[in-house]
Design a protein around this motif. Structure first.
Motif, PDB file in Angstrom:
ATOM      1  N   ARG A 152       0.787  -1.171  -0.046  1.00 51.07           N
ATOM      2  CA  ARG A 152      -0.042  -0.088  -0.288  1.00 51.07           C
ATOM      3  C   ARG A 152       0.647   1.512  -0.486  1.00 51.07           C
ATOM      4  O   ARG A 152       0.746   1.964  -0.528  1.00 51.07           O
ATOM      5  CB  ARG A 152      -0.671  -0.010   1.628  1.00 51.07           C
ATOM      6  CG  ARG A 152      -1.602   1.656   1.633  1.00 51.07           C
ATOM      7  CD  ARG A 152      -2.791   0.642   1.710  1.00 51.07           C
ATOM      8  NE  ARG A 152      -2.292   0.712   2.733  1.00 51.07           N
ATOM      9  CZ  ARG A 152      -2.925   0.699   4.684  1.00 51.07           C
ATOM     10  NH1 ARG A 152      -3.982   0.866   5.246  1.00 51.07           N
ATOM     11  NH2 ARG A 152      -2.189   0.914   6.161  1.00 51.07           N
ATOM     12  N   ILE A 206       6.757   1.338  -7.915  1.00 47.67           N
ATOM     13  CA  ILE A 206       5.870   1.166  -6.854  1.00 47.67           C
ATOM     14  C   ILE A 206       7.017   1.221  -5.430  1.00 47.67           C
ATOM     15  O   ILE A 206       6.052   1.770  -3.978  1.00 47.67           O
ATOM     16  CB  ILE A 206       4.928  -0.115  -6.739  1.00 47.67           C
ATOM     17  CG1 ILE A 206       4.823   0.016  -8.299  1.00 47.67           C
ATOM     18  CG2 ILE A 206       4.527  -0.710  -5.762  1.00 47.67           C
ATOM     19  CD1 ILE A 206       3.630  -1.501  -8.437  1.00 47.67           C
ATOM     20  N   ASP A 244       0.157  -3.560  -6.002  1.00 47.89           N
ATOM     21  CA  ASP A 244       0.149  -2.096  -5.931  1.00 47.89           C
ATOM     22  C   ASP A 244      -1.785  -1.592  -4.844  1.00 47.89           C
ATOM     23  O   ASP A 244      -1.955  -1.923  -5.595  1.00 47.89           O
ATOM     24  CB  ASP A 244       0.062  -0.706  -7.057  1.00 47.89           C
ATOM     25  CG  ASP A 244      -0.135   0.470  -6.677  1.00 47.89           C
ATOM     26  OD1 ASP A 244      -0.239   0.624  -5.274  1.00 47.89           O
ATOM     27  OD2 ASP A 244       0.045   1.057  -7.346  1.00 47.89           O
ATOM     28  N   LYS A 295      -2.410  -0.291  -3.354  1.00 53.04           N
ATOM     29  CA  LYS A 295      -3.107   1.359  -2.694  1.00 53.04           C
ATOM     30  C   LYS A 295      -4.393   2.335  -3.975  1.00 53.04           C
ATOM     31  O   LYS A 295      -5.292   2.918  -3.701  1.00 53.04           O
ATOM     32  CB  LYS A 295      -2.317   2.472  -2.646  1.00 53.04           C
ATOM     33  CG  LYS A 295      -2.442   4.009  -2.525  1.00 53.04           C
ATOM     34  CD  LYS A 295      -1.186   4.958  -2.568  1.00 53.04           C
ATOM     35  CE  LYS A 295      -1.425   6.191  -1.757  1.00 53.04           C
ATOM     36  NZ  LYS A 295      -1.924   6.494  -0.287  1.00 53.04           N
TER      37      LYS A 295
END
Length: 557
Positions: A226, A335, A369, A371
Motif C-alpha cells: 500500500r 512502486i 500495488d 493503494k
C-alpha cells in the motif's frame, strides 16, 4: 484453514498454558511483561530490597523477542547498544552479529536469566486481566486469566509498544484454504515455503524482513504494497571477536553514558549543523558515507532533516538515486522507489534491509500495488484485488503490525481513582494522556515504560527503558524512605505534558503524516502524537528534574 493467529506454539509453549494452579501474592511491587524493561526493572527493584514479582504471558523471557520467530527477524539497532548496562551480564556475553537476529536475542535473554535468575521471581504463562486501585489501602489488586491474584503497592506496566497485534479486516480471511500466520505467532520450527506460493501483507520492518527472506525460499512470492517502505541499507556483518574484546573495556561507558547523548539513544555522531550549512560536496559525502556505513546513521547527520522539507527532500532524492539503481524492473521500481515521495523521508518508520530491493526485483516475485488496486476479499485459493484478479497463494504471512504504544493497555481492565477507566480515558478525542510518559493522573502508584509520550518509537529500546526503570526505582525508594504510600500525577501536570508532546511533535515533518507513529494504522483510533520528539537527552533531563524537585507534578501522601 491452517492458521497461527492466536494459539500457535512458540518456543515450545502454547500461549495460555499455566504453571500449576492459581496463586496469591502480597507484594511491594509487580512488573507486567518480561522484555528488556520488565527484566531490568525487576532486577533493580530486587536490588533495592523490594518484594517483587514479574508476570509474563509467555513461558520465557524476551518480550517481543520471545514471540518473534518469523523469517529474517532481527533488530535494527547495531551492536552493542541493544543491550542492558548490567556489568555482570555484558562482561560474560559475546555478540556475534552487528544486528542480532531473533535466535541470538533469545539466547541473550537466557543468558540474562542464567546470570540474574530472573525466572525465580517470574510468574510465567499468566496474563493480567484486571487491575483495580483501592484508595483505602493505597494498593492495587490484580486478577489474572488463570485465577492468580496479586495485591501490590506499586504496579509497573512494561508491556512494550507492540503488544497488541493488528489484523487486516478482509472479508473471507477465515475461509482461506491455505496457511495463515501473523508474524508474532510464527512457529519456532518455521513454515515450509519451498515449492509454495506465498503472500506477504504489510510493509513495515517485519514485512520487509519476511519478504526479503521468503524471496529466497518460496516458489512464488506476492508482496502486497500500500505504502512502500523507504528502506535503508543495514550493512549486516559479524562482530569481530578481537574488536569485541577491546569494546568490552569501554562497554560500561557506551551503555551507561555515551548512548544517552544521542537523540535516539544510538552511538551515532552527527554534524551538529544544518544540511545547507555544508557545501554540496561535503554534504553529499556525509550522506553517502552514512548510507555506506549502514543503519539509521543518515537520520542523525543533520539537525534539520526532520524539520525542513527542502532538506528532507534533498536526502530523499539521494536515497532514490542510489536505490533505483539497484533494480531493473521499471514497474516494480516505480512502486517501491517512487521518484516523487509519498511522504517525507522517515516520517513513516523506515526499515533496515540487506538485499530487499534485489530480491523484490526477481522474476518470481510479484509486487501488487494495493493503494491503487486494493484487496476486496479473500477466497479459499487466494487474495482478490479490486480489478478482479485472484492472486493464488498457499501461505499468507500477516505483517500488518500492532496497535502500537497504547494497544497493550487496552487488553487489561484498569480501574483507578473513583473507578476511572484507563482504556476509556485514552480513547476519547484527546487520545492518550500521561505525565512524563510514565504515569497517568488518577492511577496512583502505577508506572509504565516504553509507552506513549516518551521517546519510545524514536529511540533504541534499551536506551529508553533502562533510565525509565531507574527513575521508577528511585521514586519507589524515595517514597519508602519518606514513609509515603501514594503518588499520583496531577491533572495540570498531565495536561501540560500533553501540550509539550504535541508542541514538540508539531515541529517535525512526522506530525501531519498518517502512520502508526500517529495511531492512524488502527481504524477508529484518535490521530495523536504518541511519541515525545524532543530526544533522549532532553527527556532524561526533564524526568530527572521532576524527581529532584520534590516530585514536581505529583501529589504524594
Amino acid at each position: 484453514m491452517q492458521r497461527a493467529l492466536r494459539t500457535e506454539q512458540v518456543n515450545g509453549a502454547t500461549e495460555g498454558q499455566t504453571d500449576g494452579g492459581p496463586q496469591e501474592f502480597e507484594l511491594d511491587a509487580v512488573v507486567i511483561g518480561a522484555g528488556f524493561a520488565g527484566v531490568y526493572l525487576l532486577h533493580r527493584l530486587r536490588q533495592e530490597g523490594f518484594n517483587v514479582k514479574l508476570v509474563e504471558a509467555g513461558s520465557g523471557l524476551g518480550g517481543i523477542w520471545y514471540w518473534n520467530n518469523y523469517p529474517g527477524a532481527r533488530v535494527d539497532s547495531q551492536y552493542p547498544i541493544y543491550a542492558l548496562a548490567i556489568p555482570e551480564v555484558y562482561n560474560t556475553w559475546n555478540w556475534t552479529e552487528q544486528y542480532p537476529g531473533s535466535a541470538e536475542l533469545q539466547r541473550y535473554f537466557q543468558h540474562i536469566d542464567n546470570v540474574l535468575d530472573i525466572s525465580k521471581d517470574t510468574i510465567f504463562n499468566t496474563r493480567v486481566s484486571t487491575a483495580t486501585w483501592d484508595d483505602s489501602t493505597h494498593k492495587w489488586h490484580l486478577q489474572c486469566d488463570n485465577g492468580t491474584r496479586i495485591t501490590t503497592r506499586f504496579m509497573n506496566a512494561c508491556l512494550g509498544f507492540a503488544a497488541k497485534r493488528h489484523f487486516p479486516d478482509w472479508p473471507g480471511l477465515q475461509d482461506f484454504g491455505g496457511y495463515v500466520c501473523h508474524s508474532s505467532f510464527w512457529p519456532v520450527d518455521g513454515v515450509d515455503m519451498k515449492d509454495k506460493k506465498m503472500a506477504v501483507i504489510g510493509n513495515g520492518a517485519t514485512g520487509i524482513q519476511i519478504a526479503q527472506t521468503a524471496a529466497r525460499e518460496a516458489k512464488e512470492l506476492s508482496v502486497f504494497v500500500r505504502t512502500p517502505n523507504t528502506c535503508i541499507p543495514m550493512k549486516q556483518g559479524v562482530v569481530d571477536p578481537e574488536q569485541a574484546k577491546k569494546d568490552l573495556e569501554l562497554m560500561g561507558d557506551k551503555l551507561g553514558r555515551e548512548r544517552y547523548l544521542n537523540h535516539g539513544g544510538f552511538l551515532y555522531t552527527g554534524q551538529n549543523k544544518k544540511l545547507f550549512d555544508d557545501p554540496k560536496e561535503k554534504r553529499d559525502r556525509v550522506l553517502e558515507d552514512a548510507l555506506n556505513e549502514g543503519g539509521f546513521r543518515i537520520l542523525f547527520q543533520y539537525d534539520d532533516f526532520l524539520t525542513d522539507e527542502k532538506v528532507n527532500r534533498y536526502v530523499y532524492d539521494m536515497w532514490v538515486e542510489r536505490t533505483r539503481a539497484r533494480m531493473t524492473d521499471p514497474v516494480k521500481k516505480d512502486i517501491l522507489v517512487p521518484v516523487e515521495p509519498l511522504h517525507p523521508f522517515a516520517a513513516k518508520r523506515p526499515s533496515l534491509e540487506q538485499d530487499y530491493y534485489e530480491q523484490m526485483d526477481r522474476e518470481h516475485v510479484n509486487i501488487i500495488d494495493i493503494k491503487n488496486n486494493p484487496v476486496t476479499h479473500v477466497e479459499p485459493k487466494g487474495i482478490v484485488t479490486k480489478d478482479g484478479t485472484l492472486h493464488e497463494v498457499d501461505i499468507i504471512a500477516i505483517a500488518t503490525g500492532f496497535d502500537s504504544l497504547t494497544g497493550g493497555f487496552m487488553e487489561i481492565d484498569w480501574k483507578g481513582m473513583n473507578g476511572e477507566d484507563l482504556p476509556k480515558k485514552w480513547t476519547t478525542d484527546r487520545g492518550a494522556l500521561s505525565y512524563l510518559g510514565m504515569t497517568v493522573h488518577d492511577f496512583p502508584n502505577m508506572f509504565y515504560t516504553y509507552g506513549p509520550h516518551a521517546p519510545t518509537a524514536y529511540a533504541n529500546g534499551p536506551s529508553i527503558v533502562q533510565p525509565q526503570a531507574d527513575w521508577i526505582t528511585d521514586v519507589c525508594v524515595k517514597m519508602r524512605e519518606q514513609g509515603k504510600t501514594k503518588i499520583d500525577a496531577t491533572k495540570d501536570a498531565e495536561d501540560q505534558w500533553k501540550e509539550t508532546v504535541n508542541t514538540m511533535h508539531a515541529m517535525t515533518l512526522r506530525h501531519n503524516v498518517d502512520s502508526w507513529y500517529m495511531g492512524t494504522n488502527i481504524p477508529g483510533k484518535p490521530k495523536q502524537a504518541l511519541n515525545y520528539a524532543g530526544g533522549i537527552p532532553l527527556y532524561l533531563k526533564t524526568i530527572r528534574e521532576a524527581f529532584e524537585n520534590d516530585f514536581e507534578g505529583f501529589e504524594v501522601s
